[in-house]
Design a protein around this motif. Structure first.
Motif, PDB file in Angstrom:
ATOM      1  N   ARG A  30     -28.881   7.266  11.957  1.00  0.00           N
ATOM      2  CA  ARG A  30     -28.172   7.518  13.213  1.00  0.00           C
ATOM      3  C   ARG A  30     -27.999   6.188  13.944  1.00  0.00           C
ATOM      4  N   ILE A  65     -22.948  13.177   4.849  1.00  0.00           N
ATOM      5  CA  ILE A  65     -23.887  12.285   5.520  1.00  0.00           C
ATOM      6  C   ILE A  65     -24.475  11.335   4.482  1.00  0.00           C
ATOM      7  N   LEU A  99     -24.179   9.967  13.244  1.00  0.00           N
ATOM      8  CA  LEU A  99     -24.710   9.772  11.904  1.00  0.00           C
ATOM      9  C   LEU A  99     -23.708   8.962  11.077  1.00  0.00           C
TER      10      LEU A  99
END
Length: 453
Positions: A373, A408, A428
């Motif tokens: 993040r 992700i 992210l």
């Protein structure tokens, strides 16, 4: 004197060790000297001079060590009973290895070594938790298909915690939480008001009045955290290790950064209770990390591991409390813990289990993803590099999140990559944001996701 009862084998287990010149490698090599049924035959590290110096320091005669130039040299050295010091992956002789212990800590090299070993029919003991977080599911599946074992290595917290969890489940408990202490204790001296975290000191006199948990546990934990706010207590390595535990246990997280409460060990059963019972947890079946608070002279938790369980009969648990076990004040929870992780000293247990096929380890699945993040606004062109003892990446924070369809990017896949698009603070990092990702490791990660969570 009681001596080792190592199993008699027709020939010693032949071990190849990557990342040989690291601290983990040294602890393993030292321990192997005590075990006649195991032998480190190939030590793989680009720093061949460092490896040779370490071997000399450990008492290995110089004429028992050969620096090799190709795989044929390696084979000849092993057959002659010498230790082959190997600088290049191409110089490994897989036909002269029974078990690979992978300890590079690098996802590209570590994945390549593990993948090559499995392809050659060699068992893999995975110490590089960074590799495990990204490619462990795929490597484990490939090993099963190939008929070899792929196991997390005893001596590091993930394997130790999984072994503790197996014991806890086998005795019939349900697990509320699994976790470990952070690598470095908070050693507080009430005489000076100073807290020491592995040589980093902070004046924190308020802790003198916070050594007891008091009647308001959340307030005490908040006050302790404020008192040591100047110290860096969370590390990417912690999140990495708990992600590995998640892969094999199915545990998730209560909060993506984990709680990191400042805790004395006798409080763990109260701290990791559900909120309705006065604890921290909004959910159960989770992994977490705590910062151990202790006084000078008190024993350390030593980066050890714990499991929180629900108790049963009140009388039974009062008996156990009387014997010194950690039971919550209300008697509803107990903490079962092992206050140690001995690094390579314990890894021979996994090496033997790989060869003997005695390990009982669930098939890993990507129950959580160790993600990145953005800590600040990151412009396009930002490059990422893994640095430092804790293998952290500047500009991003490690978090544990639910897996998605593969959009992700895992934290350690950022290593060596750069941003093709800007990423806002708090977002992210995703695959579409990156150029220069290690393709083979990314493919392994995506392959693992298809096995389901």
């Amino acid at each position: 004197m009681i001596h080792s009862t190592a199993q008699h084998r027709p020939a010693p287990i032949r071990i190849a060790l990557t990342g040989a010149n690291g601290g983990y490698g040294r602890t393993l090599l030292d321990q192997l000297r005590r075990l006649p049924d195991m032998r480190a035959v190939q030590l793989i590290d680009p720093d061949v001079d460092g490896v040779r110096a370490m071997l000399a320091d450990l008492g290995v005669p110089a004429d028992g060590v050969t620096t090799v130039g190709d795989a044929a040299d390696t084979a000849a050295a092993v057959e002659a009973g010498r230790v082959a010091v190997v600088a290049d992956a191409a110089h490994v002789s897989w036909h002269h290895v029974d078990v690979l212990v992978e300890a590079t800590g690098r996802i590209d090299a570590g994945y390549a070594y593990a993948d090559a070993a499995i392809g050659a029919g060699v068992h893999v003991v995975m110490v590089s938790k960074e590799v495990e977080t990204v490619a462990g599911v795929a490597l484990s599946a490939r090993a099963r298909a190939r008929g070899v074992r792929y196991l997390p290595g005893d001596g590091d917290q993930p394997a130790n915690l999984l072994r503790l969890a197996a014991w806890v489940l086998a005795t019939g408990f349900d697990i509320v939480a699994l976790g470990k202490s952070g690598e470095y204790d908070l050693a507080f001296d009430p005489r000076t008001g100073v807290v020491d975290q592995n040589g980093v000191e902070q004046h924190a006199p308020a802790l003198a009045e916070l050594l007891d948990r008091g009647d308001d546990l959340p307030a005490t934990l908040a006050a302790r955290a404020a008192a040591v706010a100047g110290l860096k207590r969370a590390a990417a390595a912690d999140s990495c290790e708990m992600n590995v535990v998640s892969l094999y246990s199915g545990a998730t997280v209560d909060v993506e950064t984990m709680h990191y409460p400042v805790v004395r060990p006798d409080e763990l059963a109260d701290v990791y209770a559900e909120r309705a019972d006065g604890g921290l947890l909004a959910s159960t079946g989770v992994v977490d990390v705590f910062s151990m608070l202790r006084l000078p002279g008190e024993a350390s938790f030593a980066g050890g591991v714990f499991a929180i369980v629900r108790t049963g009969d009140a009388v039974t648990w009062e008996i156990l409390r009387g014997k010194g076990h950690v039971v919550s004040r209300d008697g509803r929870y107990a903490c079962i813990y092992w206050p140690y992780h001995f690094m390579g000293v314990e890894t021979p247990l996994t090496i033997a289990a790989a060869v003997d096929d005695t390990a009982v380890v669930p098939e890993p699945r990507q129950h959580t993803v160790l993600a990145a993040r953005a800590a600040t606004d990151l412009p396009d062109g930002t490059s990422f590099r893994v640095e430092g003892h804790h293998h952290e990446i500047s500009g991003v924070a490690p978090v544990l999140v639910d897996p998605d369809a593969g959009e992700i990017a895992p934290y350690y896949l950022l290593s060596g990559a750069r941003l093709r698009t800007a990423v806002a603070a708090g977002a992210l990092v995703r695959f579409d944001d990156l150029d220069g990702v290690h393709d083979a490791v990314a493919a392994a990660y995506r392959s693992g996701l298809t096995l389901g969570a």
